[in-house]
Motif scaffolding. Structure first.
Motif, PDB file in Angstrom:
ATOM      1  N   VAL A 406       0.836  -1.201   0.000  1.00  0.00           N
ATOM      2  CA  VAL A 406       0.000   0.000   0.000  1.00  0.00           C
ATOM      3  C   VAL A 406       0.869   1.249   0.000  1.00  0.00           C
ATOM      4  O   VAL A 406       0.632   2.207  -0.746  1.00  0.00           O
ATOM      5  CB  VAL A 406      -0.953  -0.009   1.218  1.00  0.00           C
ATOM      6  N   TYR A 407       1.899   1.249   0.838  1.00  0.00           N
ATOM      7  CA  TYR A 407       2.804   2.407   0.919  1.00  0.00           C
ATOM      8  C   TYR A 407       3.489   2.668  -0.428  1.00  0.00           C
ATOM      9  O   TYR A 407       3.625   3.810  -0.864  1.00  0.00           O
ATOM     10  CB  TYR A 407       3.852   2.156   2.004  1.00  0.00           C
ATOM     11  N   ALA A 408       3.903   1.592  -1.075  1.00  0.00           N
ATOM     12  CA  ALA A 408       4.623   1.736  -2.343  1.00  0.00           C
ATOM     13  C   ALA A 408       3.751   2.325  -3.445  1.00  0.00           C
ATOM     14  O   ALA A 408       4.264   2.911  -4.404  1.00  0.00           O
ATOM     15  CB  ALA A 408       5.174   0.378  -2.790  1.00  0.00           C
ATOM     16  N   ARG A 409       2.416   2.190  -3.295  1.00  0.00           N
ATOM     17  CA  ARG A 409       1.501   2.707  -4.322  1.00  0.00           C
ATOM     18  C   ARG A 409       0.858   4.034  -3.922  1.00  0.00           C
ATOM     19  O   ARG A 409       0.065   4.591  -4.674  1.00  0.00           O
ATOM     20  CB  ARG A 409       0.396   1.681  -4.598  1.00  0.00           C
ATOM     21  N   SER A 410       1.196   4.536  -2.741  1.00  0.00           N
ATOM     22  CA  SER A 410       0.491   5.685  -2.194  1.00  0.00           C
ATOM     23  C   SER A 410       1.212   6.993  -2.462  1.00  0.00           C
ATOM     24  O   SER A 410       2.440   7.057  -2.508  1.00  0.00           O
ATOM     25  CB  SER A 410       0.325   5.501  -0.686  1.00  0.00           C
ATOM     26  N   TRP A 411       0.419   8.071  -2.619  1.00  0.00           N
ATOM     27  CA  TRP A 411       0.991   9.401  -2.659  1.00  0.00           C
ATOM     28  C   TRP A 411       0.612  10.187  -1.407  1.00  0.00           C
ATOM     29  O   TRP A 411       1.190  11.230  -1.106  1.00  0.00           O
ATOM     30  CB  TRP A 411       0.499  10.167  -3.894  1.00  0.00           C
ATOM     31  N   GLN A 412      -0.364   9.707  -0.614  1.00  0.00           N
ATOM     32  CA  GLN A 412      -0.832  10.448   0.546  1.00  0.00           C
ATOM     33  C   GLN A 412       0.120  10.349   1.738  1.00  0.00           C
ATOM     34  O   GLN A 412       0.151  11.255   2.576  1.00  0.00           O
ATOM     35  CB  GLN A 412      -2.213   9.910   0.989  1.00  0.00           C
ATOM     36  N   LEU A 413       0.884   9.271   1.821  1.00  0.00           N
ATOM     37  CA  LEU A 413       1.708   9.027   3.012  1.00  0.00           C
ATOM     38  C   LEU A 413       3.035   9.772   2.893  1.00  0.00           C
ATOM     39  O   LEU A 413       3.802   9.567   1.965  1.00  0.00           O
ATOM     40  CB  LEU A 413       1.960   7.529   3.174  1.00  0.00           C
ATOM     41  N   GLY A 414       3.295  10.652   3.854  1.00  0.00           N
ATOM     42  CA  GLY A 414       4.531  11.434   3.846  1.00  0.00           C
ATOM     43  C   GLY A 414       4.867  11.900   5.244  1.00  0.00           C
ATOM     44  O   GLY A 414       4.395  11.338   6.243  1.00  0.00           O
ATOM     45  N   THR A 415       5.628  12.981   5.369  1.00  0.00           N
ATOM     46  CA  THR A 415       6.085  13.454   6.670  1.00  0.00           C
ATOM     47  C   THR A 415       4.939  13.854   7.586  1.00  0.00           C
ATOM     48  O   THR A 415       4.947  13.555   8.777  1.00  0.00           O
ATOM     49  CB  THR A 415       7.027  14.655   6.482  1.00  0.00           C
TER      50      THR A 415
END
Length: 417
Positions: A406-415
């Motif tokens: 999921v993380y590898a496909r996500s753009w929402q997850l960041g700092t």
């Protein structure tokens, strides 16, 4: 079946040596069984111009197991193993080659290999590809595979001039080829060829590598590992900077010529070491080439500069200069690791030839969807070859869990997410 080889009685010896190579080529052996079960190449004709070694034989026998009709000629007149030729003939492959054939015979053998009107050509140096393009028509040929840097350069030149008639897959550019075959295979066999031809000591010697592509990287690393001081000559700023960061001195060839004890060319370009360089070299300097064609060292200029020539050892020729200095040319300026040594180890060629085998099947199935251009090896083929090799070595990989996927496909997850 037709053939033109030196001695069919050498077949038994060749079969024993091919079997030894096959033991160290588990990926290709697995693909051979797969091709045989599928009859992947039934009714297809393949013409190949390759270094005729035991490893090459394992590749061709895998294609033969899949039903292909194969015609073979040499890609270098000095790398051919006569016992391998004989063994392949007995296995049903048409072979037109023998060790140390002259250039006229070499050209005739290319034409004999192409006489089968191949559906696909498998090339190492692009001699078959070029020969087809020198004809008015290419016959039944629908695609080609090119194995080495020099051949890819020639195929791309045809494409850039809008002359290429069919798709060519550049196997040389696949990561599982050049990261391993070029770097580890050529790196090892070049040093092996120099040592067999000269019995010289690398420790303490200054070795000049012309070209810091993957082959040059391999030669430089292995020479340093044996105690040589290595100087790199380059025309590409990025590769030169990489050589500096790897800890090597970088100099123009005119300056390096005065310092080197051993010179190795691995560029794919003609005239790398020329007359002005010979004039600056120290007495006893050794000249070796590991590029595909014997054009990287200007042999004609070397001969013109010399007052005398003598054969000192097998694959070692002495050129005496008018001032008394002696320069030594290895393997007639041809691929020193192929001519004076055993070429790349079977365990390395397992990767390159698995790429070739899978690309052969891919092209015969998908050629109609490809333009007449130079194409990369499909990433799926490259990844499969690497995975099969790791499995054969008993090495397991990690895999991403669901959260990581999921993380590898996500753009929402960041700092601040």
């Amino acid at each position: 079946m037709n053939y033109d080889i030196r001695d069919i009685s050498l077949a038994a010896q060749g079969k024993r040596r091919i079997a030894w190579a096959a033991q160290h080529m588990p990926v290709l052996s697995q693909l051979s069984a797969e091709f045989a079960a599928e009859r992947s190449f039934e009714g297809k004709r393949i013409a190949a111009a390759l270094h005729i070694t035991t490893e090459t034989a394992v590749l061709l026998l895998a294609l033969r197991a899949g039903g292909a009709e194969v015609a073979l000629c040499a890609s270098n007149p000095l790398s051919t193993k006569d016992d391998v030729c004989a063994a392949l003939v007995e296995e049903g492959i048409s072979v037109y080659a023998f060790y140390d054939e002259d250039i006229e015979t070499y050209g005739r053998h290319i034409e004999q290999a192409l006489a089968c009107d191949p559906h696909l050509v498998m090339d190492d140096g692009a001699d078959l590809i070029v020969a087809l393009h020198q004809r008015a028509e290419s016959g039944s040929t629908i695609a080609a595979i090119e194995e080495t840097t020099t051949g890819v350069i020639r195929a791309r030149a045809l494409a850039e001039q809008k002359l290429l008639r069919f798709p060519v897959v550049a196997v040389n550019d696949a990561p599982t080829k050049h990261y391993f075959d070029n770097r580890y295979g050529t790196g090892q066999n070049t040093i092996d060829g120099i040592l067999r031809a000269t019995n010289t000591l690398l420790a303490g010697a200054t070795l000049v590598v012309a070209g810091y592509g993957w082959c040059g990287r391999g030669v430089a690393a292995r020479a340093r590992g044996m105690g040589a001081r290595v100087i790199v000559c380059e025309v590409n700023a990025t590769r030169a900077l990489e050589a500096v960061m790897d800890g090597f001195q970088v100099l123009p060839m005119l300056q390096a010529a005065e310092l080197g004890d051993i010179f190795v060319t691995v560029t794919g370009i003609a005239g790398v070491i020329r007359g002005e360089h010979f004039q600056r070299m120290k007495d006893g300097a050794i000249l070796a080439n590991s590029g595909h064609f014997n054009v990287e060292i200007d042999i004609a200029a070397l001969a013109d500069s010399a007052s005398e020539r003598a054969q000192v050892r097998e694959h070692l020729e002495e050129y005496r200069m008018p001032d008394g200095r002696k320069l030594y040319l290895l393997a007639q300026g041809r691929l020193v690791g192929q001519v004076a040594a055993e070429a790349s180890p079977a365990a390395i060629m397992d990767l390159s030839f698995a790429d070739q085998a899978l690309c052969t099947r891919y092209l015969l199935q998908e050629y109609q969807h490809l333009t007449p251009d130079v194409h990369d090896v499909p990433a799926a083929i490259d990844e499969r070859v690497a995975a099969l090799k790791l499995r054969a070595l008993g090495i397991e990989l990690d895999s991403l869990n669901e959260q990581q996927e999921v993380y590898a496909r996500s753009w929402q997850l960041g700092t601040v997410s």
